[in-house]
Structure formats: structure tokens, C-alpha cells
Design a protein around this motif. Structure first.
Motif, PDB file in Angstrom:
ATOM      1  N   TRP A  21      -5.395   3.404  -3.662  1.00  0.00           N
ATOM      2  CA  TRP A  21      -6.788   3.205  -3.238  1.00  0.00           C
ATOM      3  C   TRP A  21      -7.029   3.912  -1.892  1.00  0.00           C
ATOM      4  N   ALA A  22      -6.074   3.758  -0.983  1.00  0.00           N
ATOM      5  CA  ALA A  22      -6.195   4.458   0.308  1.00  0.00           C
ATOM      6  C   ALA A  22      -6.288   5.970   0.072  1.00  0.00           C
ATOM      7  N   MET A  23      -5.531   6.469  -0.898  1.00  0.00           N
ATOM      8  CA  MET A  23      -5.589   7.910  -1.195  1.00  0.00           C
ATOM      9  C   MET A  23      -6.971   8.278  -1.740  1.00  0.00           C
ATOM     10  N   GLN A  24      -7.562   7.397  -2.546  1.00  0.00           N
ATOM     11  CA  GLN A  24      -8.929   7.665  -3.031  1.00  0.00           C
ATOM     12  C   GLN A  24      -9.917   7.713  -1.884  1.00  0.00           C
ATOM     13  N   ARG A  25      -9.637   6.950  -0.830  1.00  0.00           N
ATOM     14  CA  ARG A  25     -10.529   6.973   0.338  1.00  0.00           C
ATOM     15  C   ARG A  25     -10.301   8.211   1.187  1.00  0.00           C
ATOM     16  N   GLY A  26      -9.299   8.997   0.846  1.00  0.00           N
ATOM     17  CA  GLY A  26      -9.065  10.238   1.578  1.00  0.00           C
ATOM     18  C   GLY A  26      -7.810  10.244   2.426  1.00  0.00           C
ATOM     19  N   ASP A  27      -7.074   9.120   2.489  1.00  0.00           N
ATOM     20  CA  ASP A  27      -5.820   9.118   3.248  1.00  0.00           C
ATOM     21  C   ASP A  27      -4.808   9.982   2.499  1.00  0.00           C
ATOM     22  N   GLN A  28      -4.134  10.829   3.252  1.00  0.00           N
ATOM     23  CA  GLN A  28      -3.176  11.738   2.616  1.00  0.00           C
ATOM     24  C   GLN A  28      -1.787  11.089   2.619  1.00  0.00           C
ATOM     25  N   VAL A  29      -1.336  10.648   1.455  1.00  0.00           N
ATOM     26  CA  VAL A  29      -0.018  10.012   1.341  1.00  0.00           C
ATOM     27  C   VAL A  29       0.813  10.851   0.374  1.00  0.00           C
ATOM     28  N   LEU A  30       1.986  11.276   0.829  1.00  0.00           N
ATOM     29  CA  LEU A  30       2.799  12.208   0.035  1.00  0.00           C
ATOM     30  C   LEU A  30       3.920  11.525  -0.732  1.00  0.00           C
ATOM     31  N   GLY A  31       4.234  10.272  -0.386  1.00  0.00           N
ATOM     32  CA  GLY A  31       5.337   9.634  -1.087  1.00  0.00           C
ATOM     33  C   GLY A  31       5.480   8.177  -0.719  1.00  0.00           C
ATOM     34  N   GLU A  72      -3.070  -6.055   1.263  1.00  0.00           N
ATOM     35  CA  GLU A  72      -4.245  -5.423   1.892  1.00  0.00           C
ATOM     36  C   GLU A  72      -3.859  -4.724   3.187  1.00  0.00           C
ATOM     37  N   GLY A  73      -2.839  -5.281   3.869  1.00  0.00           N
ATOM     38  CA  GLY A  73      -2.407  -4.686   5.131  1.00  0.00           C
ATOM     39  C   GLY A  73      -1.903  -3.255   4.942  1.00  0.00           C
ATOM     40  N   MET A  74      -1.355  -2.972   3.765  1.00  0.00           N
ATOM     41  CA  MET A  74      -0.910  -1.602   3.481  1.00  0.00           C
ATOM     42  C   MET A  74      -2.103  -0.646   3.590  1.00  0.00           C
ATOM     43  N   GLY A  75      -3.228  -1.037   2.985  1.00  0.00           N
ATOM     44  CA  GLY A  75      -4.424  -0.188   3.052  1.00  0.00           C
ATOM     45  C   GLY A  75      -4.918  -0.039   4.476  1.00  0.00           C
ATOM     46  N   THR A  76      -4.931  -1.137   5.227  1.00  0.00           N
ATOM     47  CA  THR A  76      -5.418  -1.090   6.610  1.00  0.00           C
ATOM     48  C   THR A  76      -4.540  -0.178   7.460  1.00  0.00           C
ATOM     49  N   VAL A  77      -3.235  -0.372   7.328  1.00  0.00           N
ATOM     50  CA  VAL A  77      -2.293   0.420   8.121  1.00  0.00           C
ATOM     51  C   VAL A  77      -2.433   1.912   7.784  1.00  0.00           C
ATOM     52  N   LEU A  78      -2.592   2.226   6.503  1.00  0.00           N
ATOM     53  CA  LEU A  78      -2.736   3.641   6.128  1.00  0.00           C
ATOM     54  C   LEU A  78      -4.037   4.207   6.698  1.00  0.00           C
ATOM     55  N   ASP A  79      -5.128   3.459   6.595  1.00  0.00           N
ATOM     56  CA  ASP A  79      -6.395   3.949   7.159  1.00  0.00           C
ATOM     57  C   ASP A  79      -6.256   4.188   8.661  1.00  0.00           C
ATOM     58  N   GLU A  80      -5.623   3.248   9.353  1.00  0.00           N
ATOM     59  CA  GLU A  80      -5.512   3.389  10.811  1.00  0.00           C
ATOM     60  C   GLU A  80      -4.577   4.532  11.189  1.00  0.00           C
ATOM     61  N   THR A  81      -3.476   4.651  10.475  1.00  0.00           N
ATOM     62  CA  THR A  81      -2.512   5.706  10.823  1.00  0.00           C
ATOM     63  C   THR A  81      -3.054   7.077  10.434  1.00  0.00           C
ATOM     64  N   ALA A  82      -3.918   7.118   9.415  1.00  0.00           N
ATOM     65  CA  ALA A  82      -4.532   8.396   9.000  1.00  0.00           C
ATOM     66  C   ALA A  82      -5.349   9.003  10.140  1.00  0.00           C
ATOM     67  N   ALA A  83      -5.769   8.175  11.091  1.00  0.00           N
ATOM     68  CA  ALA A  83      -6.574   8.683  12.206  1.00  0.00           C
ATOM     69  C   ALA A  83      -5.811   9.721  13.028  1.00  0.00           C
TER      70      ALA A  83
END
Ligand code: FCB
Length: 507
Positions: free
Chosen positions: A429-439, A385-396
Motif C-alpha cells: 500500500w505504501a508503494m501504491q502511495r509512491g514510496d519506493q521500496v525495493l525489497g 499500520e506502523g509499517m506504513g507510517t514508518v515508510l511514509d516518514e522515511t520516504a521523505a
């Protein structure tokens, strides 16, 4: 030496640094219900990572080589020169491992101290021809196999001619502490980008600037082995931030060739270690405050500087100090993407664990976290779950992200398949929420030398025969290959993976 539970004893240091803060900020994520399926787009980078000192033999002109040769510094006296994967003599094996497992990308480091073994060679710009040829060959073979390189320019190890090898004291600054190091590093960036820019578009300037200072200047488990000198640690973090920004400019100036035809000649970032932090005691407001301070220092301070140009010189979480600055044009905008290394979570306490002495006089680390979560062989919690949290926070920060490291010490390869599915599901899932992850780059391609912990932790997707160097895929490679070829993970896939088995802790 590092403790039995691996390198994150360094978090004593994180809290030490936190205690130097007067205020801080944190963030939280809110997520929609889990989707039944997550998908990855065509063109997604699927790869794995290594670092030169951890996989190469004879990287002897580095501070790490001297550290390894110092008795008592490395678990079991292990050395990359004895029984390691010897990557530069097994380029074909590694490229075959990547391509045969469906990976289309590889992150590795080019070793500055191997290319320029002496200060005289660097000053005269007389690189070591054998080293150049080896890296040329690796890059050419990756290109032929359609595996995209992501190159790190400093992954912890520094040329030994940037330190003097004597015990590190206030009066003899080492490595990044030396004022001249930043300028020399920028020259290294320019020369590397000039030489390899025709084959490389994706660059990481510095790997994990904060774990580096914690290991080297607070915990003492990395060279130069300074213990609990928080001021020195913080000044090195500042040096790395400024050096990164200047290297970013140097790479963009020198690498003008678009190697992969996507219209961009250079994509430059750091590989930033991001974690989640939770209070040890949810009901203790001091623990909650401490967790937020650590989150600020660990996850935000560096990125605020190089993305927004917001320079918090006194690390107090506000921009009111005499040397603080916001929107500094010499720092702002120095990332084309954010490289995220995600491994785990940490509990933060002010009343349990290790007391860090004055001038900090507060810090605490909870080593064997009583979370009830499954653990890796390294004692790290498995916390997807921390992966999702970190991606959401870093997406900011408003930039695309690349997961430059994520992996598990798992000697039996019993848990890696589930780990991959759970973490990549969180990425999708983070990408579905709109976080842009390229790899996504799994740590690691092959088992390797895990710094102060030597060969005990096995992070590789592939094992190797220490005599022949032959690489063998572990069972979890089939899972990674299948995720890559489908470009999709369902909740049924995750549910079908074997439950986590107990870890095999290093003796
Ligand atoms: C990361 C380092 C990498 C490796 C993994 C396990 O923090 O960047 O070199 O040691 O941890």
C-alpha cells in the motif's frame, strides 16, 4: 538482564535521550483508503535476515562472546555455541531453505572478529583462512541458487580486540568509543568490499546504531554493559554516524564490480531501526511533546546526518549549537538506499513507568503497553499500520528503501502468517502511495540466539534440529512462498488468515 518483555526496555533509554533535547520535530502520514489489492513488481527482493553472532557457532573473538560467558547476562545461560543453528556448518541447509521457499535474497553478516581474530592478524592483514573460506562458500552457493546477498559488516558484535574486557569505566573506552575504532572499521569495510565485491552489491555498514548504544551504554543489556550513561551513548551514536559515512566511501572505492548486472556495483546503507511513537495519554501535552522528541532522536537524528549532512551535535533538534552543521560534505549523501528495520510501536509517557535519574531526570518507559493490540511472544505490540507510517516518514529522505528486518517472536508459528500478510499489505500500500521500496527481508530465516534473551524467542521462518542441523519450514513459510509467487496480496487474503492467537511468553 533484559526484562521479561524483551529488549525494548531499551526505550527507557530512548526517552532518557529525549529528555536531553530542548526541542524536536515529528511527522505524520495521511493515507488514502485501503486498496483491495496491492502488487509487488518483478525484481522485488524477497528474502530473510540473520546476523553472524546469532546463528554461527564459535564466534569467540567478539565482545559478545565474552558477554555470553559472563554469568547472569543471558537468559537461562544460553549460548550460540550450544544448541544453535550453527549456520557456517549448515550452508547447504540455509541456501536450500531460502531457494525452496521462493526467496531470492538473503541478508547476513560477515563477522569482523571471525575473519580477524586478533589485532595482530588485522594489522598484518592475515585473515583467518577457515573464516574466509566459509563466507566464500556461502556467497558462491547463494550465487549458484540465484539468491542475492545483502551483507552487514557490523551487526552488534565487535572484535574483542576493540575492548579490553574489564568493567567499562570512563577511563577505559570500549569499542566504538575508542577513537581508533572508526579508522579500523573503515579498513574492514575496504577489505570486505575488495574480497567479496565480485559477489556482493548490497551492503549494510552497521546494524541498528541506536539500539546498539541503548543496549550497551544506557540499558546495560549489551556489552560493554554500561548503565544510564547518556553522554557516552550519544558520543557512540556520533562515532557510528561518522564511521558509517567513511565506510560508505570505502565500499564505493573498493567494490567496483557489478555482481548482479543491474548497472550498480555497490548499494550501501545502514539498517536503521524505525518505530512509531505515540503519547501514552493523548490528552497530555507533555506526553505528546515527549513522543515527538523521541521520534526525532530515534527516527531522524542519524538519517539527517548521513543523508542530508545535517549534524545536530547537541541533539537539541535545531542546528544552532557551536558544533552543529548543515550540509556537511563529509556526511551528506552517504546512503544509496535506506535499510528499514520495523517491528513495532512504543507509547511515550512522562508520568508512567520508569523514572530515569539525573542528569536526565524525566525519562519514562511504558513497558506493557495498554493498547489492546495483539502481542508477540516478546511482548511487542503487533502494529502493521506502523509499517506504513514508518515508510511514509522515511520516504521523505528521497531515497529508495529496503525493509532489512521485520518479524515476530512466535514459538507456535500461530501468528506469523497473518503478521506477514498484514505487514506486507502495508508495504504494498505504501508503494501504491509512491514510496519506493525495493525489497523485504523477514527476520529471521531460522530460529536463533536472540541476544540477552537467548533461545526463547522464536523468530525463524524455519526451525532447526539442534543435533542434525536440519532446517524445517514452519507452516507460515507456505504463506510467504505464496505471496512471493503471486506478487500480490488482497484484502481477502488478509481477512482469510487466522486471527491472532495469544502469545507464548518466555518463562
Ligand atoms: C533487531 C536486531 C536483530 C534481532 C531482531 C529481533 O533489533 O537487529 O538482530 O535481534 O531485532
Amino acid at each position: 538482564m533484559s526484562r521479561a518483555y524483551g529488549r525494548w526496555g531499551a526505550f527507557a533509554a530512548a526517552i532518557a535521550l529525549a529528555a536531553a533535547c530542548k526541542s524536536s520535530s515529528g511527522s505524520s502520514s495521511s493515507a488514502p483508503p485501503p486498496p483491495q489489492e496491492v502488487d509487488f513488481p518483478p525484481g522485488f527482493m524477497w528474502g530473510s535476515s540473520t546476523a553472524g553472532f546469532q546463528v554461527e557457532k564459535g564466534d569467540s573473538h567478539t565482545d559478545w562472546a565474552h558477554w555470553v560467558a559472563t554469568p547472569g547476562k543471558i537468559k537461562n545461560g544460553d549460548s550460540p555455541d550450544v544448541g544453535g543453528p550453527d549456520a557456517l556448518d549448515h550452508i547447504d541447509d540455509d541456501v536450500h531453505a531460502l531457494a525452496s521457499s521462493g526467496q531470492n535474497a538473503y541478508r547476513f553478516s560477515i563477522e569482523w572478529g571471525r575473519v580477524y581474530p586478533t589485532r595482530a592478524a588485522f594489522d598484518a592483514d592475515m585473515p583467518d583462512v577457515t573464516a574466509l573460506t566459509a563466507y566464500d562458500t556461502l556467497l558462491q552457493k547463494l550465487a549458484a541458487a540465484h539468491v542475492r546477498p545483502l551483507v552487514t559488516l557490523v551487526h552488534f558484535s565487535l572484535p574483542d580486540w576493540l575492548s579490553d574486557g574489564t568493567p567499562a569505566t570512563e577511563s577505559n573506552p570500549q569499542g566504538w568509543e575508542r577513537p581508533e575504532t572508526q579508522g579500523l572499521f573503515v579498513q574492514w569495510c575496504t577489505r570486505a568490499a575488495r574480497r567479496w565485491g565480485n559477489l556482493v552489491d548490497w551492503w549494510v555498514t552497521i546494524n541498528e546504531p541506536l539500539p546498539y548504544v541503548l543496549g550497551g551504554f544506557v540499558q546495560g543489556s549489551f556489552p560493554p554493559g554500561v548503565v544510564l550513561q547518556v553522554d557516552r551513548a550519544l558520543s557512540v551514536a556520533k562515532a557510528e554516524a561518522r564511521a558509517h559515512a567513511a565506510c560508505f566511501d570505502a565500499i564505493h572505492a573498493a567494490d567496483t564490480i557489478d555482481a548482479d548486472g543491474d548497472g550498480k556495483a555497490a548499494m550501501v546503507s545502514v539498517a536503521k531501526h524505525q518505530r512509531t511513537f505515540h503519547p501514552y495519554d493523548d490528552t497530555d501535552p507533555d506526553d505528546a511533546t515527549a513522543a515527538k522528541r523521541v521520534d526525532y532522536l530515534w527516527n531522524q537524528w542519524f538519517l539527517n546526518a548521513i543523508v542530508r549532512g545535517d549534524w545536530d551535535d547537541d541533539f537539541d533538534g535545531a542546528y544552532t549549537g557551536p558544533n552543529d552543521k548543515q550540509g556537511d560534505p563529509t556526511l551528506k549523501g552517504r546512503a544509496d538506499y535506506i535499510g528499514v528495520n520495523y517491528y513495532s510501536d512504543t507509547l511515550i509517557s512522562t508520568s508512567h513507568g520508569l523514572k530515569v535519574p539525573a542528569p536526565i531526570d524525566a525519562a519514562v518507559f511504558q513497558a506493557d503497553m495498554p493498547t489492546g493490540r495483539p502481542k508477540t511472544d516478546f511482548g511487542w505490540d503487533i502494529y502493521p499500520e506502523g509499517m506504513g507510517t514508518v515508510l511514509d516518514e522515511t520516504a521523505a529522505y528521497g531515497l529508495p528503501m529496503v525493509i532489512t528486518e521485520n518479524g515476530i517472536a512466535d514459538a507456535a508459528d500461530a501468528n506469523r502468517a497473518r503478521f506477514l500478510l498484514e505487514h506486507l499489505y502495508q508495504v504494498g500500500w505504501a508503494m501504491q502511495r509512491g514510496d519506493q521500496v525495493l525489497g523485504y527481508f523477514h527476520w529471521a530465516l531460522v530460529d536463533n540466539f536472540e541476544w540477552a534473551s537467548g533461545y526463547c524467542p522464536h523468530f525463524g521462518l524455519f526451525s532447526y534440529d539442534p543435533t542434525t542441523g536440519a532446517r524445517t519450514p514452519k507452516g507460515s513459510v507456505a504463506t510467504y512462498r505464496s505471496i512471493i509467487s503471486k506478487g500480490r496480496i488482497t484484502t481477502d487474503d488478509v481477512a482469510a488468515a487466522p486471527a491472532y492467537a495469544p502469545p507464548h511468553e518466555c518463562p
